[in-house]
Design a protein around this motif. Structure first.
Motif, PDB file in Angstrom:
ATOM      1  N   LEU A 146      15.861  58.827  17.882  1.00 55.84           N
ATOM      2  CA  LEU A 146      15.312  58.032  16.792  1.00 55.84           C
ATOM      3  C   LEU A 146      14.447  56.857  17.235  1.00 55.84           C
ATOM      4  CD1 LEU A 146      15.226  58.012  13.751  1.00 55.84           C
ATOM      5  CD2 LEU A 146      17.313  56.651  13.718  1.00 55.84           C
ATOM      6  N   ALA A 147      14.815  56.138  18.277  1.00 58.67           N
ATOM      7  CA  ALA A 147      13.985  55.018  18.735  1.00 58.67           C
ATOM      8  C   ALA A 147      12.632  55.554  19.221  1.00 58.67           C
ATOM      9  CB  ALA A 147      14.684  54.258  19.847  1.00 58.67           C
ATOM     10  N   PRO A 148      11.542  54.754  19.103  1.00 59.30           N
ATOM     11  CA  PRO A 148      11.466  53.346  18.735  1.00 59.30           C
ATOM     12  C   PRO A 148      11.355  53.076  17.244  1.00 59.30           C
ATOM     13  CG  PRO A 148       9.312  54.107  19.387  1.00 59.30           C
ATOM     14  CD  PRO A 148      10.230  55.282  19.508  1.00 59.30           C
ATOM     15  N   ASN A 149      12.017  53.882  16.414  1.00 54.84           N
ATOM     16  CA  ASN A 149      12.075  53.595  14.993  1.00 54.84           C
ATOM     17  C   ASN A 149      12.639  52.193  14.766  1.00 54.84           C
ATOM     18  OD1 ASN A 149      11.869  54.664  12.202  1.00 54.84           O
ATOM     19  ND2 ASN A 149      14.076  54.305  12.201  1.00 54.84           N
ATOM     20  N   ILE A 150      12.221  51.542  13.695  1.00 60.84           N
ATOM     21  CA  ILE A 150      12.592  50.158  13.428  1.00 60.84           C
ATOM     22  C   ILE A 150      14.105  49.986  13.315  1.00 60.84           C
ATOM     23  CG2 ILE A 150      12.304  50.426  10.933  1.00 60.84           C
ATOM     24  CD1 ILE A 150      11.167  47.553  10.939  1.00 60.84           C
ATOM     25  N   TYR A 151      14.802  50.991  12.762  1.00 58.89           N
ATOM     26  CA  TYR A 151      16.259  50.987  12.722  1.00 58.89           C
ATOM     27  C   TYR A 151      16.741  52.147  13.584  1.00 58.89           C
ATOM     28  CZ  TYR A 151      14.888  48.589   8.410  1.00 58.89           C
ATOM     29  OH  TYR A 151      14.278  47.769   7.498  1.00 58.89           O
ATOM     30  N   ALA A 152      17.492  51.836  14.631  1.00 55.84           N
ATOM     31  CA  ALA A 152      17.952  52.858  15.566  1.00 55.84           C
ATOM     32  C   ALA A 152      19.061  52.272  16.421  1.00 55.84           C
ATOM     33  CB  ALA A 152      16.802  53.349  16.449  1.00 55.84           C
ATOM     34  N   ALA A 153      19.732  53.134  17.154  1.00 55.41           N
ATOM     35  CA  ALA A 153      20.784  52.671  18.054  1.00 55.41           C
ATOM     36  C   ALA A 153      20.246  51.689  19.079  1.00 55.41           C
ATOM     37  CB  ALA A 153      21.434  53.868  18.750  1.00 55.41           C
ATOM     38  N   ALA A 154      18.949  51.789  19.408  1.00 48.51           N
ATOM     39  CA  ALA A 154      18.343  50.881  20.386  1.00 48.51           C
ATOM     40  C   ALA A 154      18.329  49.426  19.918  1.00 48.51           C
ATOM     41  CB  ALA A 154      16.923  51.331  20.709  1.00 48.51           C
ATOM     42  N   ASP A 155      18.644  49.164  18.634  1.00 52.96           N
ATOM     43  CA  ASP A 155      18.772  47.778  18.179  1.00 52.96           C
ATOM     44  C   ASP A 155      19.875  47.044  18.944  1.00 52.96           C
ATOM     45  OD1 ASP A 155      16.734  47.972  16.336  1.00 52.96           O
ATOM     46  OD2 ASP A 155      18.052  48.522  14.681  1.00 52.96           O
ATOM     47  N   LEU A 156      20.814  47.792  19.531  1.00 57.95           N
ATOM     48  CA  LEU A 156      21.887  47.181  20.310  1.00 57.95           C
ATOM     49  C   LEU A 156      21.448  46.842  21.729  1.00 57.95           C
ATOM     50  CD1 LEU A 156      24.849  49.450  19.154  1.00 57.95           C
ATOM     51  CD2 LEU A 156      24.165  47.212  18.249  1.00 57.95           C
ATOM     52  N   ASP A 157      20.318  47.350  22.161  1.00 59.02           N
ATOM     53  CA  ASP A 157      19.725  47.008  23.457  1.00 59.02           C
ATOM     54  C   ASP A 157      18.213  47.146  23.350  1.00 59.02           C
ATOM     55  OD1 ASP A 157      19.026  46.466  26.047  1.00 59.02           O
ATOM     56  OD2 ASP A 157      20.401  47.905  26.959  1.00 59.02           O
ATOM     57  N   PRO A 158      17.528  46.150  22.748  1.00 54.37           N
ATOM     58  CA  PRO A 158      16.081  46.244  22.514  1.00 54.37           C
ATOM     59  C   PRO A 158      15.262  46.455  23.786  1.00 54.37           C
ATOM     60  CG  PRO A 158      17.033  44.422  21.265  1.00 54.37           C
ATOM     61  CD  PRO A 158      18.099  44.910  22.190  1.00 54.37           C
ATOM     62  N   TYR A 159      15.814  46.127  24.940  1.00 54.22           N
ATOM     63  CA  TYR A 159      15.093  46.316  26.198  1.00 54.22           C
ATOM     64  C   TYR A 159      14.667  47.766  26.387  1.00 54.22           C
ATOM     65  CZ  TYR A 159      14.296  46.501  31.271  1.00 54.22           C
ATOM     66  OH  TYR A 159      13.756  46.709  32.504  1.00 54.22           O
ATOM     67  N   LEU A 160      15.453  48.712  25.882  1.00 56.60           N
ATOM     68  CA  LEU A 160      15.196  50.121  26.133  1.00 56.60           C
ATOM     69  C   LEU A 160      13.918  50.624  25.484  1.00 56.60           C
ATOM     70  CD1 LEU A 160      18.791  51.595  25.806  1.00 56.60           C
ATOM     71  CD2 LEU A 160      17.538  51.001  27.885  1.00 56.60           C
ATOM     72  N   THR A 161      13.424  49.937  24.462  1.00 52.66           N
ATOM     73  CA  THR A 161      12.193  50.370  23.813  1.00 52.66           C
ATOM     74  C   THR A 161      10.952  49.718  24.399  1.00 52.66           C
ATOM     75  OG1 THR A 161      12.336  48.642  22.116  1.00 52.66           O
ATOM     76  CG2 THR A 161      13.452  50.730  21.658  1.00 52.66           C
ATOM     77  N   GLN A 162      11.113  48.786  25.354  1.00 53.75           N
ATOM     78  CA  GLN A 162       9.959  48.038  25.846  1.00 53.75           C
ATOM     79  C   GLN A 162      10.091  47.618  27.310  1.00 53.75           C
ATOM     80  OE1 GLN A 162       9.800  44.670  23.195  1.00 53.75           O
ATOM     81  NE2 GLN A 162      11.880  44.047  23.643  1.00 53.75           N
ATOM     82  N   PRO A 163      10.653  48.438  28.190  1.00 58.09           N
ATOM     83  CA  PRO A 163      10.837  48.009  29.582  1.00 58.09           C
ATOM     84  C   PRO A 163       9.575  48.211  30.426  1.00 58.09           C
ATOM     85  CG  PRO A 163      11.799  50.161  29.315  1.00 58.09           C
ATOM     86  CD  PRO A 163      11.259  49.766  27.969  1.00 58.09           C
ATOM     87  N   ARG A 164       8.601  47.323  30.243  1.00 61.67           N
ATOM     88  CA  ARG A 164       7.369  47.384  31.028  1.00 61.67           C
ATOM     89  C   ARG A 164       7.393  46.305  32.096  1.00 61.67           C
ATOM     90  NH1 ARG A 164       6.214  47.126  25.644  1.00 61.67           N
ATOM     91  NH2 ARG A 164       5.564  49.101  24.683  1.00 61.67           N
ATOM     92  N   VAL A 165       6.735  46.574  33.224  1.00 59.41           N
ATOM     93  CA  VAL A 165       6.704  45.606  34.314  1.00 59.41           C
ATOM     94  C   VAL A 165       5.283  45.427  34.821  1.00 59.41           C
ATOM     95  CG1 VAL A 165       9.095  45.830  35.101  1.00 59.41           C
ATOM     96  CG2 VAL A 165       7.407  47.485  35.876  1.00 59.41           C
ATOM     97  N   ASP A 166       4.923  44.169  35.087  1.00 59.17           N
ATOM     98  CA  ASP A 166       3.618  43.858  35.668  1.00 59.17           C
ATOM     99  C   ASP A 166       3.630  44.147  37.164  1.00 59.17           C
ATOM    100  OD1 ASP A 166       2.802  42.915  33.228  1.00 59.17           O
ATOM    101  OD2 ASP A 166       3.262  40.831  33.690  1.00 59.17           O
ATOM    102  N   ASN A 167       2.433  44.153  37.774  1.00 60.94           N
ATOM    103  CA  ASN A 167       2.286  44.217  39.230  1.00 60.94           C
ATOM    104  C   ASN A 167       3.110  45.351  39.834  1.00 60.94           C
ATOM    105  OD1 ASN A 167       0.841  41.565  39.174  1.00 60.94           O
ATOM    106  ND2 ASN A 167       2.867  40.828  38.580  1.00 60.94           N
ATOM    107  N   ALA A 168       3.061  46.524  39.175  1.00 54.77           N
ATOM    108  CA  ALA A 168       3.974  47.607  39.525  1.00 54.77           C
ATOM    109  C   ALA A 168       3.282  48.731  40.293  1.00 54.77           C
ATOM    110  CB  ALA A 168       4.621  48.173  38.268  1.00 54.77           C
TER     111      ALA A 168
END
Length: 383
Positions: A146-168
């Motif tokens: 279901l994620a990155p739907n606005i309501y999803a289990a990922a609401d309990l760990d928002p990091y999982l929908t946006q784990p991007r890193v610079d200088n990678a």
């Protein structure tokens, strides 16, 4: 962000259709090409109106338009590839996230805040440099229906929908359904928010400060798939950041998968986290365990029904919670759809998870221990 195992017209997952559109030259994209090189324009615009209860200390209700995500995050991008001969290609991606409600940029106001990288690809794999996703993102795509739907289990760990890193620096190799990936960041996310793993970027004095490393192993057989990943962020952001010292780490290990039966897809996952940072209602200096289960069903080729449940527990702390979410979507075409979302989060005594994944915290955050309900109607168009 995924998520991403619901099926659509013609028997394919609509999330798969979306990610194919982002990762390849889709027929509906505008592109310029010649014999050995191509550049493709792609994107999605997704917006709607939502209603959220129990917001803030007054437990007020709010009617607003989301900015971060709806059924999918709004974005546009350019993807390029040049054939260099001998099976070797040069590749690049520039991808921008935006809020349709305001016409503004997301990801801290960056022009290409979602992805910005260049590299080389061949039979030996793909090596890329720039701002990129952590490998945990690609792993969770496998079993999060279901994620990155606005309501999803990922609401309990928002990091999982946006784990991007610079200088990678990232390396990925795929063969016969098996994918191996590794990403190493020399200094991550100088302007991202704390839930996104924000830090101070590259440090000239502390070799460990703000570094990040992730690795993934995934197998996709078509009717079923499984993936595992580990993701570690090092601190060094200083006072006020989630990991002030470079000796502190925030580590996640996840395993998840999916299976398909006819017009149905079921996914489940388990994540173990050890966070040595400062304790807040949503960032725990403790061990936590988070699991989810969900599924999607197509009663008709043009209608998708999705539901998901997630639960998180935190050791020695009443800071866990649960979330249940559901969505009904009608496909007007392969590119345009309308939908209705609903969700509710159940907070334990010390937890303040928000059902509203569409705004930057603390915009819709409830008081600790207070439950919250959200509902939304929206429209999405892929291009």
């Amino acid at each position: 962000m995924s998520s991403r195992l619901n099926r659509v017209r013609g028997g394919h997952s609509w999330h798969q259709v979306f990610w194919w559109a982002l990762l390849s030259a889709a027929a509906c994209a505008a592109s310029a090409s010649h014999a050995q090189s191509s550049v493709t324009l792609y994107g999605v615009i997704d917006t709607g109106v939502e209603y959220v209860t129990n917001v803030g200390p007054k437990k007020s209700s709010s009617v607003h338009m989301p900015s971060l995500t709806s059924s999918l995050p709004s974005q546009w991008g350019l993807r390029g590839k040049e054939d260099l001969g001998g099976g070797l290609s040069a590749v690049f991606v520039l991808e921008s996230g935006f809020a349709p409600s305001q016409g503004t940029l997301n990801q801290g106001g960056r022009l290409f805040g979602r992805q910005a990288y260049a590299g080389l690809s061949g039979q030996w794999g793909t090596l890329t440099l720039g701002r990129q996703y952590s490998q945990i993102f690609w792993a969770v795509l496998t079993g999060d229906t279901l994620a990155p739907n606005i309501y999803a289990a990922a609401d309990l760990d928002p990091y999982l929908t946006q784990p991007r890193v610079d200088n990678a620096i990232a390396y990925t190799f795929t063969s016969s359904g098996l994918t191996v990936g590794v990403t190493y960041s020399l200094g991550r996310d100088a302007v991202d928010s704390a839930p996104a793993g924000g830090c101070a970027g590259q440090s000239p004095t502390d070799w460990r400060a703000c570094k990040a490393i992730s690795a993934m192993l995934k197998y996709d057989a078509g009717k079923w798939g499984v993936a595992a990943a580990i993701d570690r962020n090092y601190g060094g952001g200083g006072t006020g950041s989630p990991l002030p010292l470079s000796s502190q780490t925030d580590t996640r290990a996840v395993i998840n998968g999916y299976v398909k039966f006819g017009n149905s897809t079921f996914g489940a996952g388990f994540l173990h986290r050890i966070n040595h940072g400062e304790q807040t209602p949503t960032v725990f200096d403790a061990t936590s365990n988070y699991w989810w289960i969900g599924g999607s069903y197509f009663p008709l080729p043009d209608i998708a029904l999705d539901a998901q449940f997630g639960h998180i527990t935190v050791s020695s702390s009443a800071s866990g919670g649960s979330v249940i979410a559901a969505r009904a979507m009608y496909f007007l075409s392969k590119r345009t759809s309308v939908y209705v979302n609903a969700g509710r989060v159940f907070n334990q005594r010390n937890a303040a998870f928000s059902i509203d994944g569409g705004v930057v915290p603390p915009a819709s955050t409830p008081l600790p221990g207070v439950d919250q309900t959200g509902a939304m109607v929206g429209i999405r168009h892929l291009f």
